[in-house]
Scaffold this motif. Sequence first.
Motif, PDB file in Angstrom:
ATOM      1  N   ALA A  39      21.837-101.208  -0.301  1.00  0.00           N
ATOM      2  CA  ALA A  39      22.973-100.295  -0.450  1.00  0.00           C
ATOM      3  C   ALA A  39      22.578 -98.861  -0.114  1.00  0.00           C
ATOM      4  CB  ALA A  39      23.524-100.382  -1.872  1.00  0.00           C
ATOM      5  N   ALA A  40      21.387 -98.448  -0.557  1.00  0.00           N
ATOM      6  CA  ALA A  40      20.925 -97.092  -0.261  1.00  0.00           C
ATOM      7  C   ALA A  40      20.716 -96.898   1.235  1.00  0.00           C
ATOM      8  CB  ALA A  40      19.632 -96.802  -1.020  1.00  0.00           C
ATOM      9  N   SER A  41      20.203 -97.926   1.904  1.00  0.00           N
ATOM     10  CA  SER A  41      19.960 -97.813   3.336  1.00  0.00           C
ATOM     11  C   SER A  41      21.255 -97.667   4.120  1.00  0.00           C
ATOM     12  CB  SER A  41      19.186 -99.034   3.847  1.00  0.00           C
ATOM     13  OG  SER A  41      20.013-100.176   3.902  1.00  0.00           O
ATOM     14  N   ALA A  42      22.357 -98.194   3.566  1.00  0.00           N
ATOM     15  CA  ALA A  42      23.655 -98.106   4.232  1.00  0.00           C
ATOM     16  C   ALA A  42      24.375 -96.794   3.933  1.00  0.00           C
ATOM     17  CB  ALA A  42      24.537 -99.281   3.814  1.00  0.00           C
ATOM     18  N   GLY A  43      23.776 -95.965   3.064  1.00  0.00           N
ATOM     19  CA  GLY A  43      24.333 -94.652   2.806  1.00  0.00           C
ATOM     20  C   GLY A  43      24.978 -94.458   1.455  1.00  0.00           C
ATOM     21  N   ALA A  44      24.914 -95.464   0.576  1.00  0.00           N
ATOM     22  CA  ALA A  44      25.524 -95.346  -0.747  1.00  0.00           C
ATOM     23  C   ALA A  44      24.587 -94.627  -1.716  1.00  0.00           C
ATOM     24  CB  ALA A  44      25.859 -96.728  -1.289  1.00  0.00           C
ATOM     25  N   SER A  45      25.183 -94.017  -2.731  1.00  0.00           N
ATOM     26  CA  SER A  45      24.409 -93.593  -3.894  1.00  0.00           C
ATOM     27  C   SER A  45      24.390 -94.772  -4.860  1.00  0.00           C
ATOM     28  CB  SER A  45      25.033 -92.361  -4.556  1.00  0.00           C
ATOM     29  OG  SER A  45      26.342 -92.643  -5.013  1.00  0.00           O
ATOM     30  N   VAL A  46      23.261 -94.980  -5.539  1.00  0.00           N
ATOM     31  CA  VAL A  46      23.087 -96.194  -6.331  1.00  0.00           C
ATOM     32  C   VAL A  46      22.549 -95.851  -7.715  1.00  0.00           C
ATOM     33  CG1 VAL A  46      22.051 -98.500  -6.405  1.00  0.00           C
ATOM     34  CG2 VAL A  46      22.505 -97.423  -4.186  1.00  0.00           C
ATOM     35  N   VAL A  47      23.082 -96.535  -8.730  1.00  0.00           N
ATOM     36  CA  VAL A  47      22.485 -96.543 -10.056  1.00  0.00           C
ATOM     37  C   VAL A  47      21.978 -97.956 -10.297  1.00  0.00           C
ATOM     38  CG1 VAL A  47      22.877 -96.277 -12.523  1.00  0.00           C
ATOM     39  CG2 VAL A  47      23.955 -94.689 -10.924  1.00  0.00           C
ATOM     40  N   HIS A  48      20.673 -98.054 -10.513  1.00  0.00           N
ATOM     41  CA  HIS A  48      19.962 -99.325 -10.642  1.00  0.00           C
ATOM     42  C   HIS A  48      19.598 -99.510 -12.107  1.00  0.00           C
ATOM     43  CE1 HIS A  48      16.595-102.187  -9.327  1.00  0.00           C
ATOM     44  NE2 HIS A  48      16.230-101.859 -10.561  1.00  0.00           N
ATOM     45  N   VAL A  49      20.084-100.598 -12.734  1.00  0.00           N
ATOM     46  CA  VAL A  49      19.856-100.802 -14.167  1.00  0.00           C
ATOM     47  C   VAL A  49      19.223-102.167 -14.425  1.00  0.00           C
ATOM     48  CG1 VAL A  49      20.893-100.742 -16.473  1.00  0.00           C
ATOM     49  CG2 VAL A  49      21.964 -99.456 -14.608  1.00  0.00           C
ATOM     50  N   ASP A  50      18.101-102.153 -15.132  1.00  0.00           N
ATOM     51  CA  ASP A  50      17.450-103.389 -15.556  1.00  0.00           C
ATOM     52  C   ASP A  50      16.701-103.097 -16.851  1.00  0.00           C
ATOM     53  OD1 ASP A  50      16.678-106.218 -14.014  1.00  0.00           O
ATOM     54  OD2 ASP A  50      15.232-105.625 -15.534  1.00  0.00           O
ATOM     55  N   ALA A  51      16.621-104.093 -17.725  1.00  0.00           N
ATOM     56  CA  ALA A  51      15.976-103.888 -19.022  1.00  0.00           C
ATOM     57  C   ALA A  51      14.454-103.946 -18.951  1.00  0.00           C
ATOM     58  CB  ALA A  51      16.490-104.925 -20.027  1.00  0.00           C
ATOM     59  N   ALA A  52      13.914-104.491 -17.855  1.00  0.00           N
ATOM     60  CA  ALA A  52      12.467-104.678 -17.739  1.00  0.00           C
ATOM     61  C   ALA A  52      11.841-103.489 -17.008  1.00  0.00           C
ATOM     62  CB  ALA A  52      12.157-105.974 -17.006  1.00  0.00           C
ATOM     63  N   LYS A  53      10.991-102.754 -17.710  1.00  0.00           N
ATOM     64  CA  LYS A  53      10.369-101.557 -17.140  1.00  0.00           C
ATOM     65  C   LYS A  53       9.564-101.879 -15.883  1.00  0.00           C
ATOM     66  CE  LYS A  53       7.412 -97.661 -18.464  1.00  0.00           C
ATOM     67  NZ  LYS A  53       6.601 -97.057 -19.567  1.00  0.00           N
ATOM     68  N   GLY A  54       8.845-103.004 -15.906  1.00  0.00           N
ATOM     69  CA  GLY A  54       8.027-103.375 -14.757  1.00  0.00           C
ATOM     70  C   GLY A  54       8.861-103.657 -13.519  1.00  0.00           C
ATOM     71  N   MET A  55      10.028-104.275 -13.706  1.00  0.00           N
ATOM     72  CA  MET A  55      10.906-104.563 -12.574  1.00  0.00           C
ATOM     73  C   MET A  55      11.490-103.277 -11.984  1.00  0.00           C
ATOM     74  SD  MET A  55      10.717-107.819 -12.125  1.00  0.00           S
ATOM     75  CE  MET A  55       9.023-107.728 -12.718  1.00  0.00           C
ATOM     76  N   VAL A  56      11.827-102.334 -12.847  1.00  0.00           N
ATOM     77  CA  VAL A  56      12.364-101.053 -12.372  1.00  0.00           C
ATOM     78  C   VAL A  56      11.311-100.306 -11.562  1.00  0.00           C
ATOM     79  CG1 VAL A  56      13.273 -98.809 -13.086  1.00  0.00           C
ATOM     80  CG2 VAL A  56      14.058-100.888 -14.234  1.00  0.00           C
ATOM     81  N   GLN A  57      10.062-100.332 -12.025  1.00  0.00           N
ATOM     82  CA  GLN A  57       8.984 -99.687 -11.268  1.00  0.00           C
ATOM     83  C   GLN A  57       8.791-100.362  -9.916  1.00  0.00           C
ATOM     84  OE1 GLN A  57       7.306 -96.869 -11.783  1.00  0.00           O
ATOM     85  NE2 GLN A  57       6.284 -97.234  -9.824  1.00  0.00           N
ATOM     86  N   TRP A  58       8.864-101.672  -9.899  1.00  0.00           N
ATOM     87  CA  TRP A  58       8.745-102.448  -8.664  1.00  0.00           C
ATOM     88  C   TRP A  58       9.864-102.046  -7.685  1.00  0.00           C
ATOM     89  CZ3 TRP A  58       7.065-108.239  -9.251  1.00  0.00           C
ATOM     90  CH2 TRP A  58       6.734-108.764  -7.998  1.00  0.00           C
ATOM     91  N   ALA A  59      11.079-101.880  -8.208  1.00  0.00           N
ATOM     92  CA  ALA A  59      12.210-101.465  -7.368  1.00  0.00           C
ATOM     93  C   ALA A  59      11.985-100.073  -6.777  1.00  0.00           C
ATOM     94  CB  ALA A  59      13.501-101.491  -8.187  1.00  0.00           C
ATOM     95  N   LYS A  60      11.411 -99.177  -7.568  1.00  0.00           N
ATOM     96  CA  LYS A  60      11.088 -97.838  -7.059  1.00  0.00           C
ATOM     97  C   LYS A  60      10.105 -97.930  -5.890  1.00  0.00           C
ATOM     98  CE  LYS A  60      11.684 -95.313 -11.444  1.00  0.00           C
ATOM     99  NZ  LYS A  60      10.980 -94.534 -12.497  1.00  0.00           N
ATOM    100  N   GLU A  61       9.105 -98.819  -6.030  1.00  0.00           N
ATOM    101  CA  GLU A  61       8.133 -99.017  -4.957  1.00  0.00           C
ATOM    102  C   GLU A  61       8.823 -99.500  -3.684  1.00  0.00           C
ATOM    103  OE1 GLU A  61       5.241-101.796  -6.356  1.00  0.00           O
ATOM    104  OE2 GLU A  61       4.686-100.575  -8.100  1.00  0.00           O
ATOM    105  N   ASN A  62       9.770-100.432  -3.850  1.00  0.00           N
ATOM    106  CA  ASN A  62      10.467-100.976  -2.676  1.00  0.00           C
ATOM    107  C   ASN A  62      11.310 -99.913  -1.971  1.00  0.00           C
ATOM    108  OD1 ASN A  62       9.457-103.588  -2.897  1.00  0.00           O
ATOM    109  ND2 ASN A  62      11.102-104.269  -4.243  1.00  0.00           N
ATOM    110  N   LEU A  63      11.916 -99.033  -2.738  1.00  0.00           N
ATOM    111  CA  LEU A  63      12.714 -97.958  -2.131  1.00  0.00           C
ATOM    112  C   LEU A  63      11.812 -97.026  -1.321  1.00  0.00           C
ATOM    113  CD1 LEU A  63      15.760 -96.932  -2.231  1.00  0.00           C
ATOM    114  CD2 LEU A  63      14.900 -95.183  -3.800  1.00  0.00           C
ATOM    115  N   GLN A  64      10.678 -96.648  -1.906  1.00  0.00           N
ATOM    116  CA  GLN A  64       9.727 -95.788  -1.202  1.00  0.00           C
ATOM    117  C   GLN A  64       9.167 -96.491   0.028  1.00  0.00           C
ATOM    118  OE1 GLN A  64       8.867 -92.645  -1.785  1.00  0.00           O
ATOM    119  NE2 GLN A  64       9.875 -92.308  -3.760  1.00  0.00           N
ATOM    120  N   LEU A  65       8.845 -97.751  -0.115  1.00  0.00           N
ATOM    121  CA  LEU A  65       8.265 -98.533   0.970  1.00  0.00           C
ATOM    122  C   LEU A  65       9.215 -98.591   2.170  1.00  0.00           C
ATOM    123  CD1 LEU A  65       5.708-100.305   1.510  1.00  0.00           C
ATOM    124  CD2 LEU A  65       7.069-102.266   0.735  1.00  0.00           C
ATOM    125  N   SER A  66      10.513 -98.620   1.888  1.00  0.00           N
ATOM    126  CA  SER A  66      11.521 -98.679   2.947  1.00  0.00           C
ATOM    127  C   SER A  66      11.845 -97.309   3.532  1.00  0.00           C
ATOM    128  CB  SER A  66      12.805 -99.328   2.408  1.00  0.00           C
ATOM    129  OG  SER A  66      12.586-100.675   2.046  1.00  0.00           O
TER     130      SER A  66
END
Length: 287
Positions: free
Chosen positions: A133-160
């Motif tokens: 969604a971010a790559s297509a130009g949207a602003s995104v709010v990403h919500v998950d209860a698992a801290k490790g998964m949220v950190q992993w998602a941050k890595e994927n955004l940076q990686l892209s």
Amino acid sequence: MYIARDWKDYEVLDTGGGEKLERWGDILLRRPDPQIIWPLQKETPAWRDVHGHYHRSSSGGGQWEMKKPIPENWTLEYGKLKFHLRPTNFKHTGLFPEQAANWSWMMDKIASVKRPISVLNLFAYTGGATVAAASAGASVVHVDAAKGMVQWAKENLQLSGLGDRPVRFITDDVFKFVQREQRRGSKYDAIIMDPPSYGRGPGGEMWKLEQSLFPFLESCMSILSDKPLFLLINSYTTGISPTVLENMLAMTMKPRYGGRLTSGEIGLPITASGLNLPCGILGRWEA
């Protein structure tokens, strides 16, 4: 069935005997899959020449048998999107490749409108849909209860290469977050949700998809904007028909916004047989 056919870095090479043989870039993995109730037609050498084989335990859970060394994590590409992978204790790698069928759909929807789009990604895991969604130009709010998964998602955004995009990462209970957004008067143009079959809230509240999904979906209606673009529900809960998700959207989204409803299975092509592997279900509402 919605088939994720556009992968170059990922492939279901073969299936049979309750297992699938997958290529993740240069890494070959052998994992169990409850949908594969047909026998293996021919055990090729590739089945034995894997980097890792996940064995289920008769008492529940399981463990990896690593036959060849692999990196601590490695990268998979889908078009311009990039994701870190690593084997987890629950047989997963941090990515569900079949979801690429949804990524392409939502990217097309977001890119097709000439206005800012705000997306709420609930039960967001490692952020495949967030990155798309971010790559297509949207602003995104990403919500998950698992801290490790949220950190992993941050890595994927940076990686892209999307670290400068307007994405907020929230580590929180999804239900509590939606309630707070209601009180704040926050609004979103699109909502993505991938709820679990079972779970517990921070106060010990029991979540069972069959009983909890519809009231939760109803609660999300109050945080949609006046001109929403789409609402997507994914589910991996066995025994639930795609029509159930479509019916729920017909009872919530359709009366308020009109639009179009679709539902179906989501899956991946199997190279050896030419068949398709069912991987879950989805329900979509779109303007």
